[in-house]
Structures are given as structure tokens and as C-alpha cells.
Design an enzyme around this catalytic site. Structure first.
Site, short mmCIF file in Angstrom:
data_model
loop_
_atom_site.label_atom_id
_atom_site.label_comp_id
_atom_site.label_asym_id
_atom_site.label_seq_id
_atom_site.Cartn_x
_atom_site.Cartn_y
_atom_site.Cartn_z
N SER A 118 0.83 -1.20 0.00
CA SER A 118 0.00 0.00 0.00
C SER A 118 0.87 1.25 0.00
CB SER A 118 -0.92 0.01 1.22
OG SER A 118 -1.67 1.20 1.27
N ASP A 119 0.55 2.19 -0.88
CA ASP A 119 1.19 3.50 -0.85
C ASP A 119 0.71 4.23 0.40
OD1 ASP A 119 2.71 5.68 -1.85
OD2 ASP A 119 0.86 6.60 -2.56
N LYS A 120 1.48 5.22 0.83
CA LYS A 120 1.09 5.99 2.02
C LYS A 120 0.21 7.18 1.65
CE LYS A 120 3.81 9.05 3.85
NZ LYS A 120 2.95 10.27 3.87
#
Length: 789
Positions: free
Chosen positions: A312-314
Site C-alpha cells: 500500500s502506498d502511504k
């Protein structure tokens, strides 16, 4: 400098423009020449032509087998049978083509309807032209709210740039003359003139798009179909050779051997298997669309079932991509409300500066009494790294309020070791720290520090916890700084280690680290590949162009609702609603879809193995082919395609990630198939030895036994445990009734086969019901031993 004056009043940028571009910009003729040389400022369309996509549906193992059957039927002069098989072939191809077309149409509808335009200086005047017509050397104007249309270098003015969609950095950057920026960045404040340095595929965005184009992973669905077809072809191929050898040994005439071979070939083809995979995924996609998840590749629905790692990207994925005040540290003599109130006075009102907006929002929630009155506001100046306000207190005395970078503001006030320590501690936690000072113009006093951050979404922690219970490990992969990433990770429940900065280790395991920070687009792409090489089925969730290569490479790429068009194009699924609850919905629906496909695949393996073996048993018992090619085609149409209703069945999602264990599935199919073979062979023996039926009547009996026995098998295997575990769907029930009625009417009426007494057909039906109950009891230990769940 005053950008408006430099651009609008002077009518042209200053002498800081590069020498190869005249102050009046390029001429129309020169721009046209460069456009012809460098090409349009756009990404090439890599979508396949519809005709190519249609032909691809006819070039695969299952279509090859059907095409071979058509050729054999035509060679034997069986034109009706050839036409029916050709119809099945075209049905398969059309179903896949139409469903893929709908997915692509969904993606196209998500993209912006308006073409991006740019303000460019040509022939000494500012003009609005399509962004696709920009060329290297063009002078363009960057204004508030505009999207940078190409890679550029600023030559005049100053702007606040939001590059989060490109770099993953959640905090905008100040940019002035000489600073480069990239296509896709957004102007949050200010105005500037810039010179285009790269367009199209040569931009940073374009290089990312090239990674997207080359990223590819074979779907689990494709692998499963190929392995099923391979196993069936090997097993049944050996049987067909044995049939030919035995027929030759007993002096069976070639005019009888050839139809026998053709029947066996038709019996070996899992004709509706690819179409069923497509249809099941389409049904799952429709269910997900109602939950705000739009699959753009149907295979992503199946991959959601198998996903065991989510990268997951932040920024914009686990967080809101929206700065908020996190901490206020007032200095002696001030409180939080006054620090925020003073900072709000030195903040722009109504603009798009996210820092000023966050401060004003926080100040409005804790209004301080007796704040001074604003008389004049001076916007942020990149040179001084401060904004300020001239104010008057209750006595009318003139005061000065400044807000900006800690080092810049502290330089105007007496030194404070306490403030320096607080600043260091806050920056170590990954916060952006601003200082606020107030006082007489020549005697400012530090009022306090304000720390800002991009906070996690409210549902992120719950999402990660629920995914963990579903057997999916989440890791954060971001281009942001390690300190900032670690804080967000802890807030959402990712408490593992942070990967050290630098190149990825040679071997990376998902359980080694919870956070990978400071990762470039190529690094995200390589990390996904590394996890895949370790045997994981990887999901990648992101929103920016920097996430696109990894979104394409991952088996399940997910673009959140605020994603850029390139991220949506690269992803297999697009969330249309804020938040990440759609990911959990996709995993659950994917596992439901997987169970439906698993049942159909198992049923297909059983039928294809049994039918060829039954031909062998019939040849041994009667010395003739027990099924004709026409009867086999009827079984294919009435059985294989009606069984596609399993794609709507009521099933239970598995609690852990699914995986295609084709060898185990083949073993289970073989064991279940032996039971069905025994059932059909017993009925054939009863018809031959007890009822003394002739060969034509025996063929009809074999046909009925296969159809009724196959229906019993479907209901025995559709549940992994007891038969009554769930109620079959209406479509499955209706298709079963239709299959039984078609077989019964044809057999009793003698259509395309010799007639049988109605009582005999009813007796076979009753025997099939009993067989289904027995098979249900036998399948439970088999499924448990082979791990089919």
C-alpha cells in the site's frame, strides 16, 4: 518578484529565458517543425485493436482443440455437428471479447472528458493550445490550479507545487527560477513562466508510462486454464491412442474408429472453461460495482482471492493526502489557541495553499480571545521562507506577526534552546514544523511551533486489521521519508521493521519489513517483482503516477478514488468511493468467485476424464463406440454450457487466500470421476446384461446416465462439506432442470437417438439421486486430504 507584473505587464518573460527560445516564444513555424521532430506531448495508445483482441480469443489451447474438431467433422461430412462446434467456439470468443470490452469501456468512462490545455507564448503572444501540441523550448505560463503539462524548468516567478502524484511526497514544494518540475504536478499557489524541457514519452511521467507498458505478469487464471487443459490433454491423449489401438486390434473398421476418435476428442475439450472463468469474473465484477469497486481487468477479480500481500502506498492511500495541524508547542507566555490564531493571521484566506488552509482550519476550532486585528497580509516569499501580517492590538499599537520555516523565524527572535530542542524532536518524528513570532517590528518574540502532517484515513487501521484476519499481510511502500512513514505505519497498525534506505536486498520477504520508505517508482515495481518471485500473489494499492508501474506489475493493482488517470489505467481495480473498505470487499468477492470457478473446474475435470474412460469401457463391453459425435455435441451444449450457471451459485468465501492447486484438483477429479464412471458403467451393464438392449438403445442409456450422473456430481461437489451447506442459486436450479428435461425429452422421444421407456429414464434419475448422496459422503475426506477448501 511580482509575477503578475513580470508576465502580464511586460508581456514576455525576462532575460533569464534560455538562449534558444526568443523572449516572444517560438514561432508557429518553428513549433510545428519541433512537433514533427519530437512528436505529440502524449503517451502512445498501447491498447490492442478490436480485431486483434477478437483474433486472440481464437488463439489458445481450448480454441485450438475446438478448431481441430471442426476440421475433423468437416472431413467426415458432418456439417451440422461442425456448425454446432463452430458456434460453441464463437460463443466462447464473443463472451470473452464482450466482457473485456465492457471493462475497458468502464475505464474509459473514468478518464477525464476534457483535454488538458496549456497557456503558451507563440509569435510574441500568449495563446491557449492543447497540451499535446507543446514542444521542447516552448514558454508556458503556470497559474494557480493548473496542472503542469510537460517537464519544465522555471525561468520567472515562483509557485507552490504539489508533486505528490509523481513523487509520493505529501508536502508541496516552493519552486522559483531554475527549479525543474515534471508533467502532472499541480500549482497550488503563485504564478510563473517555465520553459518546456521534455514532452511525451521523454518526460518523467513518460518514463513511468514505459515501465507500465513493459510490466506484465501472467494471471493465475491463465495459468490454471493452461494447466487444466494440459493435464486433460495428456491423460485423455493416452486413452485415445489406447482406444485406437484396441479398435484396430479387434478389427473395428476405420469408418467406425474415426468417429470414435472424434467423439473422444470432443469429450476431452473443456469447451466452456475459459468462458466460465470470464463469466464468473464478470458476475463478481457486477457485484463489486455495487460496492464502489470497478474492475478494469476481469482477471483482477480472481486474483483478489489469491492475494496474500498488499503493498500500500502511504500518501492518498493510507492517508488523506491533506495536511492537518498535528501538534502545537506554545512558548512561555502563550497558549495553543493564541499560537494558532496568530499563525492564521499570517496565512492566506481562500487560496489553495494546503499549509495555510490547515492552520486556518485548526485555528477556527479553538478561537482565541483578544487577538490583534489584521491590517495587511504579505503572502509567503520563497526568498525569506516566511509570510507575515501587520496587525494592531487592542490599544491600537502596531505589531508584526511572522510565520514560516523555523530557522528563518528564529533568526528574527532571541535564541531559545527550548524551541530548538522542540523543533528537533518534532522534525525527527517526520512532521513539517513552522515557527510563529509576534511583537513590535524590531522586537519579535517566538510565540510557538506548529507541526503539520498528513494524517491516516479513519478506516485505514480497521482495514489493515481485517485484511490480517483474512490472511493478507499489508506493507507500506512509499516515496516519503522513513521517519514520516514510520509514524503513519504505527498509527495504522503496521508495527514491523522499517527497511533500510538504499537498494533492495537480493532476497526480500514480506514478513521481514512493515515499511519500505524513500522508494522510487522503479523501486516499487522491483519490490512487487521480488515478492512475486518469492511466491506471493501481490496486491498494490496507490493513487499517483509514481505507483503506476507497480500497479500494472501486481496481480491485483488497485487505484483509489483520487488516483490519476495513469494509475487508473494501470490498475486492475478502481475504487470509486473514498476510503479503502473496497479492498476488503474485493478480497471477499474474489474468494466467492474463486469458489464458483473451482467447482466448475473440478466438475469439468471429472466429466472430461470420465467421458473418455466411459468410451473405453463401452468399447470393451460392446465392441463399438458407446457414444456418437452428435450425442457428444449434445452433451457439450446441454451439459458444459448449462453448468456455467455455477458462476451464480451461493457459496461460502474461504477464510484464507486461495491458490490454484491443479495437481490436487486433478487428483480429486480423478477420484470423484472413478465414482461417476462406476455409476455409468453399472447402468450400461444393467442395460446390456439385464434388459438386453441393442447398441442404439445402449447409446441412449449411456447418454442419459452421463447427463444425470453429471448433475448429481455437481450438487455433490458444489459444497466443500455437506450437501445442504447452502441453498443453490435460482439460475443453477433452473439450468439443472433444463438439462434433465432436455435429456429426458430427447431420450424418451427418440430425437437424435433411439427411444427409451419413460420408466427406465425415471429409474436412472432415481439412481442418480442416490449416487449424489453417496458421493457427498465420499468427497468430504477426499477434499480434506487434498486441501480443497
Amino acid at each position: 518578484m511580482n509575477t503578475t507584473t513580470a508576465i502580464d505587464k511586460a508581456g514576455a518573460p525576462d532575460a533569464s529565458a534560455p538562449a534558444d527560445t526568443p523572449p516572444g516564444g517560438l514561432t508557429t513555424e518553428e513549433a510545428a517543425r519541433r512537433l514533427a521532430s519530437s512528436g505529440p506531448n502524449s503517451m502512445p495508445d498501447t491498447a490492442l485493436h478490436p480485431l486483434r483482441r477478437a483474433l486472440d480469443k481464437l488463439w489458445a489451447p481450448v480454441p485450438w482443440m475446438l478448431e481441430a474438431a471442426v476440421v475433423l467433422e468437416l472431413g467426415l461430412g458432418k456439417y451440422t455437428e461442425a456448425a454446432i462446434i463452430a458456434g460453441l467456439l464463437l460463443f466462447n470468443a464473443a463472451l470473452g471479447f464482450v466482457q473485456e470490452g465492457r471493462a475497458q469501456a468502464t475505464l474509459a468512462a473514468l478518464k477525464s472528458r476534457l483535454a488538458l490545455n496549456a497557456s503558451v507564448r507563440r509569435d510574441g503572444a500568449w495563446k491557449i493550445v492543447p497540451a499535446t501540441e507543446l514542444v521542447p523550448g516552448d514558454l508556458i505560463k503556470l497559474s494557480l490550479g493548473a496542472v503542469v503539462a510537460a517537464d519544465v524548468t522555471l525561468i520567472d516567478g515562483s509557485v507552490l507545487l504539489d508533486q505528490s502524484m509523481l513523487t509520493g511526497e505529501s508536502v508541496p514544494i516552493e519552486a522559483g527560477a531554475g527549479v525543474p518540475t515534471y508533467a502532472g504536478a499541480m500549482v497550488r499557489r503563485g504564478e510563473a513562466v517555465a520553459q518546456v524541457t521534455a514532452t511525451g514519452v521523454r518526460t518523467k511521467f513518460g518514463r513511468t508510462a514505459e515501465l507500465v507498458r513493459t510490466a506484465h505478469v501472467v494471471s493465475s487464471q491463465q495459468k490454471a486454464v493452461l494447466r487444466v487443459v494440459r493435464n486433460l490433454a495428456l491423460f485423455n491423449g493416452v486413452l485415445i491412442v489406447a482406444l485406437v489401438g484396441y479398435g484396430y486390434a479387434i478389427a473395428l473398421p476405420w469408418p467406425q474408429i474415426i468417429p470414435l476418435v472424434l467423439t473422444a476428442v470432443l469429450a476431452s475439450i473443456p469447451v466452456a472453461l475459459p468462458a466460465t472463468f470470464t463469466l464468473a469474473a464478470a458476475v463478481g465484477a457486477q457485484a463489486l460495482a455495487k460496492l464502489g469497486v470497478l474492475p478494469t481487468r476481469l482477471s483482477a477479480v480472481d486474483e483478489a482471492a489469491a492475494m496474500d500481500v498488499l503493498c500500500s502506498d502511504k500518501t492518498g492511500t493510507l492517508t488523506n493526502n491533506e495536511l492537518k495541524v498535528t501538534t502545537v508547542r506554545p512558548m512561555p507566555g502563550f497558549d495553543e489557541a493564541h499560537v494558532l490564531g496568530l499563525a492564521a493571521l499570517a496565512s492566506s484566506e481562500g487560496g489553495q495553499d494546503p499549509v495555510d488552509g490547515a492552520i486556518r482550519a485548526a485555528a477556527s476550532k479553538s478561537a482565541a480571545p483578544d487577538l490583534p486585528k489584521l491590517s495587511h497580509f504579505t503572502p509567503f516569499d520563497p526568498a525569506t521562507k516566511m509570510s507575515e501580517a501587520a496587525v494592531n492590538d487592542a490599544t491600537g499599537a502596531a505589531l508584526r506577526v511572522v510565520k514560516g520555516a523555523f530557522t528563518a523565524v528564529v533568526g528574527l527572535t532571541p535564541g531559545s534552546p527550548e524551541a530548538a530542542a522542540a523543533d528537533g524532536a518534532l522534525e525527527a518524528q517526520g512532521f513539517r514544523v513552522l515557527a510563529v513570532a509576534v511583537g513590535a517590528p524590531a522586537a519579535l518574540k517566538l510565540a510557538g511551533l506548529i507541526a503539520l502532517s498528513d494524517p491516516p484515513r479513519s478506516d485505514s487501521a480497521a482495514l489493515i486489521t481485517e485484511l490480517r484476519t483474512l490472511g493478507v499481510r499489508t506493507v507500506m511502500v512509499t516515496g516519503d521519508a522513513p521517519a514520516t512513514a514510520a509514524i503513519v505505519a504505527h498509527a495504522v497498525g503496521l508495527d514491523g521493521a522499517v527497511a533500510p534506505p538504499g537498494p533492495l536486498p537480493a532476497v526480500v520477504r514480506a514478513e521481514d519489513f512493515a515499511v519500505f520508505a524513500g522508494v522510487l517508482p522503479e523501486g516499487k515495481y522491483q519490490l512487487v517483482q521480488a515478492f512475486q518471485k518469492a511466491g506471493h500473489v501481490v496486491g498494490m494499492c496507490g493513487d499517483g503516477a509514481n505507483d503506476a508501474p507497480a500497479l500494472r506489475q501486481a496481480q491485483m493493482g488497485i487505484a483509489v478514488s483520487t488516483a490519476t488517470d495513469v494509475a487508473k489505467s494501470a490498475a486492475g481495480m478502481v475504487l470509486t468511493q473514498p476510503g479503502l473498505v473496497g479492498i476488503v470487499a474485493a478480497v471477499k468477492e474474489g474468494r466467492v468467485t474463486f469458489q464458483r470457478i473451482l467447482t466448475y473446474t473440478l466438475n469439468s475435470i471429472i466429466k472430461k476424464i470420465v467421458t473418455v474412460l466411459f468410451l473405453a469401457v463401452g468399447l470393451l463391453m460392446t465392441g463399438q463406440a458407446i457414444l456418437t459425435p452428435l450425442l457428444m455435441v449434445i452433451i457439450m451444449v446441454a451439459g458444459d454450457f448449462l453448468a456455467m450457471s455455477l458462476t451464480t451459485d451461493h457459496v461460502q468465501a474461504s477464510p484464507l487466500p486461495n491458490a490454484w492447486r491443479i495437481n490436487n484438483l486433478t487428483a480429486a477429479g480423478t477420484l470423484m470421476g472413478m465414482c461417476l464412471l462406476a455409476f455409468c458403467s453399472a447402468l450400461l451393464a444393467y442395460g446390456q446384461l439385464t434388459l438386453n438392449l441393442g447398441i442404439d438403445a445402449l447409446r441412449t442409456l449411456a447418454f442419459v446416465a452421463l447427463v444425470f450422473g453429471s448433475q448429481a456430481t455437481i450438487y455433490a461437489i458444489r459444497e466443500r462439506r455437506q450437501l445442504w451447506g447452502s441453498r443453490p442459486s435460482l439460475w443453477l436450479t433452473a439450468s439443472s432442470v433444463a438439462d434433465l428435461l432436455i435429456a429426458s425429452i430427447l431420450a424418451i422421444g427418440g430425437f437424435a437417438m433411439a427411444p427409451l421407456p419413460a420408466a427406465l429414464v425415471a429409474g436412472v434419475l432415481a439412481a442418480a439421486v442416490g449416487f449424489g448422496i453417496i458421493l457427498t459422503a465420499l468427497k468430504i475426506p477426499v477434499f480434506r486430504r487434498l486441501g480443497i477448501a
